[in-house]
Design a protein around this motif. Structure first.
Motif, PDB file in Angstrom:
ATOM      1  N   ARG A  53       0.818  -1.213   0.000  1.00 15.39           N
ATOM      2  CA  ARG A  53       0.000   0.000   0.000  1.00 15.39           C
ATOM      3  C   ARG A  53       0.852   1.263   0.000  1.00 15.39           C
ATOM      4  O   ARG A  53       0.482   2.277  -0.586  1.00 15.39           O
ATOM      5  CB  ARG A  53      -0.896   0.039   1.254  1.00 15.39           C
ATOM      6  CG  ARG A  53      -1.954  -1.013   1.352  1.00 15.39           C
ATOM      7  CD  ARG A  53      -2.957  -0.679   2.464  1.00 15.39           C
ATOM      8  NE  ARG A  53      -2.352  -0.470   3.775  1.00 15.39           N
ATOM      9  CZ  ARG A  53      -2.175  -1.424   4.676  1.00 15.39           C
ATOM     10  NH1 ARG A  53      -2.533  -2.672   4.409  1.00 15.39           N
ATOM     11  NH2 ARG A  53      -1.642  -1.138   5.854  1.00 15.39           N
ATOM     12  N   THR A  54       1.980   1.191   0.672  1.00 17.12           N
ATOM     13  CA  THR A  54       2.719   2.397   1.028  1.00 17.12           C
ATOM     14  C   THR A  54       3.757   2.827   0.007  1.00 17.12           C
ATOM     15  O   THR A  54       3.897   4.017  -0.283  1.00 17.12           O
ATOM     16  CB  THR A  54       3.399   2.194   2.397  1.00 17.12           C
ATOM     17  OG1 THR A  54       2.402   1.845   3.367  1.00 17.12           O
ATOM     18  CG2 THR A  54       4.125   3.435   2.852  1.00 17.12           C
ATOM     19  N   VAL A  55       4.517   1.885  -0.534  1.00 14.99           N
ATOM     20  CA  VAL A  55       5.641   2.246  -1.399  1.00 14.99           C
ATOM     21  C   VAL A  55       5.220   3.118  -2.587  1.00 14.99           C
ATOM     22  O   VAL A  55       5.848   4.158  -2.841  1.00 14.99           O
ATOM     23  CB  VAL A  55       6.402   0.986  -1.864  1.00 14.99           C
ATOM     24  CG1 VAL A  55       7.338   1.303  -3.030  1.00 14.99           C
ATOM     25  CG2 VAL A  55       7.193   0.393  -0.703  1.00 14.99           C
ATOM     26  N   PRO A  56       4.171   2.769  -3.336  1.00 10.37           N
ATOM     27  CA  PRO A  56       3.807   3.647  -4.461  1.00 10.37           C
ATOM     28  C   PRO A  56       3.439   5.062  -4.019  1.00 10.37           C
ATOM     29  O   PRO A  56       3.782   6.040  -4.697  1.00 10.37           O
ATOM     30  CB  PRO A  56       2.606   2.922  -5.097  1.00 10.37           C
ATOM     31  CG  PRO A  56       2.763   1.495  -4.692  1.00 10.37           C
ATOM     32  CD  PRO A  56       3.334   1.549  -3.308  1.00 10.37           C
ATOM     33  N   VAL A  57       2.751   5.184  -2.900  1.00  5.81           N
ATOM     34  CA  VAL A  57       2.356   6.507  -2.403  1.00  5.81           C
ATOM     35  C   VAL A  57       3.584   7.308  -1.996  1.00  5.81           C
ATOM     36  O   VAL A  57       3.723   8.494  -2.342  1.00  5.81           O
ATOM     37  CB  VAL A  57       1.378   6.364  -1.220  1.00  5.81           C
ATOM     38  CG1 VAL A  57       1.084   7.730  -0.603  1.00  5.81           C
ATOM     39  CG2 VAL A  57       0.084   5.697  -1.678  1.00  5.81           C
ATOM     40  N   VAL A  58       4.497   6.696  -1.273  1.00  4.55           N
ATOM     41  CA  VAL A  58       5.704   7.393  -0.825  1.00  4.55           C
ATOM     42  C   VAL A  58       6.556   7.824  -2.016  1.00  4.55           C
ATOM     43  O   VAL A  58       7.104   8.939  -2.034  1.00  4.55           O
ATOM     44  CB  VAL A  58       6.512   6.503   0.137  1.00  4.55           C
ATOM     45  CG1 VAL A  58       7.929   7.049   0.326  1.00  4.55           C
ATOM     46  CG2 VAL A  58       5.822   6.420   1.491  1.00  4.55           C
ATOM     47  N   LEU A  59       6.680   6.982  -3.023  1.00  7.11           N
ATOM     48  CA  LEU A  59       7.476   7.357  -4.196  1.00  7.11           C
ATOM     49  C   LEU A  59       6.848   8.529  -4.940  1.00  7.11           C
ATOM     50  O   LEU A  59       7.557   9.410  -5.446  1.00  7.11           O
ATOM     51  CB  LEU A  59       7.655   6.159  -5.127  1.00  7.11           C
ATOM     52  CG  LEU A  59       8.581   5.065  -4.595  1.00  7.11           C
ATOM     53  CD1 LEU A  59       8.650   3.902  -5.576  1.00  7.11           C
ATOM     54  CD2 LEU A  59       9.987   5.608  -4.333  1.00  7.11           C
ATOM     55  N   ASP A  60       5.529   8.569  -5.007  1.00  8.35           N
ATOM     56  CA  ASP A  60       4.858   9.713  -5.616  1.00  8.35           C
ATOM     57  C   ASP A  60       5.119  10.982  -4.804  1.00  8.35           C
ATOM     58  O   ASP A  60       5.423  12.046  -5.370  1.00  8.35           O
ATOM     59  CB  ASP A  60       3.360   9.453  -5.718  1.00  8.35           C
ATOM     60  CG  ASP A  60       2.605  10.650  -6.279  1.00  8.35           C
ATOM     61  OD1 ASP A  60       2.820  10.994  -7.456  1.00  8.35           O
ATOM     62  OD2 ASP A  60       1.802  11.248  -5.531  1.00  8.35           O
ATOM     63  N   VAL A  61       5.007  10.878  -3.485  1.00  8.94           N
ATOM     64  CA  VAL A  61       5.297  12.027  -2.620  1.00  8.94           C
ATOM     65  C   VAL A  61       6.736  12.488  -2.830  1.00  8.94           C
ATOM     66  O   VAL A  61       7.014  13.690  -2.977  1.00  8.94           O
ATOM     67  CB  VAL A  61       5.059  11.660  -1.143  1.00  8.94           C
ATOM     68  CG1 VAL A  61       5.629  12.733  -0.221  1.00  8.94           C
ATOM     69  CG2 VAL A  61       3.576  11.461  -0.870  1.00  8.94           C
TER      70      VAL A  61
END
Length: 421
Positions: free
Chosen positions: A118-126
């Motif tokens: 859940r987290t890795v794609p969101v963090v990379l976008d941020v």
């Protein structure tokens, strides 16, 4: 100096703000930006943050926004404390693995994999947006699972360092037991995030006398009770594991405990409701005692030290962080992310040399590092087969029938957060 906190509406934030206020000589902030899409949480948290600054005489400005690009613009450092899916997703991470007899936990095992996906794609976008808005900014990641998230950031070329409060918490506890100032205690801390051991406890610095044998002899029962691990285990190991090693050394016992009590997520959700009510009280101008039960103790001191060191200030020269291995532990790949003492400065974190690690510790590290590599592959590229491979590699899962069943459960419970599902 401008620092941005992504996930600023977290109930952790007053802990962080209290540290910024107390340690303003170490990290002289002019502007603190709290960014969060959940404005219903952000505003009470920010109100308390401003009152904490005022009470302690800090003249820095606290700004709130839901606009990440605005928040990151001109930032010197950006601290990530995200929880994709909130406590509801954490509740799932802690429960469905138990159906297969596996530990349900949000940072390791099957639940930890779900959080990583859940987290890795969101963090990379941020991180990409931060880099566009402020190319010079350092990213400090406190978002779990820290090792996998930091590896994703570093592999994508971001200026990033991962941070966990386990080491600083143990340093403070050992200092209290020894009757010395925390700054006098230097830990030989080695492992991966949430898979670490203290192999020496030195007084005075990296070359100081190792008092770990004395610490175990004189305070072993207290340490074992605090870690909820058997005292004979500590004596046999001759090192002090982190609390998270319970999930490996006492797996079946922990599963039974988890099946017979409310999840930690349910406890935290209730705490957060109480905390947000407290934060909304205009008379409150300090972090409440209840916050200590939320976790994250000493997080603020670690974050201030790290940010100050990265930005060329007065932060600690040595700090336990998560960064690339680069040969520090020869049995792991260079691009594995390890959690060790490092020299920290404006160029980043450089791990200190680590004495030879025996096979009992090295074998488990290598196993989990291989899982983390597969977990990151699944987070970046998706697909049921990649999820299954990661679960097969994890020592808390391993068996094929469990991995098959857990893969189906993971996807079913997280479909709304997985673009490929």
């Amino acid at each position: 100096m401008k620092l941005t906190v992504v996930g600023g509406g977290s109930t952790y934030t007053p802990e962080l703000v209290d540290g910024f206020a107390r340690l303003r000589d170490v990290l002289p902030l002019e502007e603190l930006v709290l960014v969060d899409p959940a404005t219903d949480r952000l505003e009470p948290v920010a109100g308390l943050a401003r009152r904490i600054f005022a009470r302690q005489g800090h003249d820095g400005r606290i700004v709130t926004t839901s606009d990440l690009d605005r928040a990151a613009d001109g930032a010197d450092a950006v601290l990530l404390q995200l929880r994709v899916g909130g406590q509801a997703a954490r509740e799932q991470d802690e429960t469905w693995p138990l159906e297969c007899g596996c530990v349900g936990q949000e940072t390791t095992g099957a639940g930890g994999l779900a959080k990583a996906l859940r987290t890795v794609p969101v963090v990379l976008d941020v991180a990409d947006r931060v880099r566009r808005a402020s190319p010079h900014a350092w990213i400090i990641d406190f978002t779990n699972p820290v090792g996998i998230v930091t590896r994703a950031l570093l592999r994508a070329g971001h200026k990033a360092v991962g941070l966990c409060n386990v080491a600083i918490g143990l340093q403070r506890k050992f200092a209290a037991l020894l009757g010395v100032a925390p700054a006098e205690v230097h830990l030989d801390h080695v492992g991966l995030n949430h898979l670490t051991w203290e192999t020496a406890v030195r007084l005075g610095g990296p070359e100081g006398k190792d008092v770990l044998p004395d610490l175990l002899a004189g305070h072993g029962d207290t340490i074992a009770e605090d870690l909820r691990l058997p005292r004979p285990l500590l004596d046999r190991l001759g090192v002090i594991p982190s609390y998270y090693l319970r999930y490996y050394y006492l797996h079946d016992k922990v599963v039974e405990e988890m099946r017979t009590r409310p999840s930690r997520a349910a406890e935290v959700a209730a705490l957060e409701r109480e905390l947000l009510t407290l934060y909304a009280d205009p008379a409150l101008d300090e972090k409440p005692a209840l916050l200590a039960r939320r976790g994250g103790a000493h997080y603020s001191e670690a974050a201030v030290d790290l940010a100050a060191a990265l930005l060329g200030g007065e932060g600690s020269a040595y700090q336990v962080v998560n960064t690339f291995n680069r040969g520090t532990l020869p049995f792991l790949p260079d691009d594995a992310v390890i959690e060790v003492q490092a020299a920290v400065g404006p160029r980043g974190a450089t791990p200190l040399p680590v004495p030879s690690v025996g096979p009992l510790l090295a074998g488990l590290m290598a196993n989990v590092a291989a899982y983390e590599d597969l977990a990151l592959d699944a987070a970046l590229h998706g697909g049921r087969d990649r999820v299954l491979r990661a679960l097969l590699a994890h020592p808390l899962v391993g068996q094929y029938e469990y991995a098959e069943a857990l893969t189906d459960r993971l996807i079913a419970h997280n479909r709304e957060h997985l673009a490929w599902a």
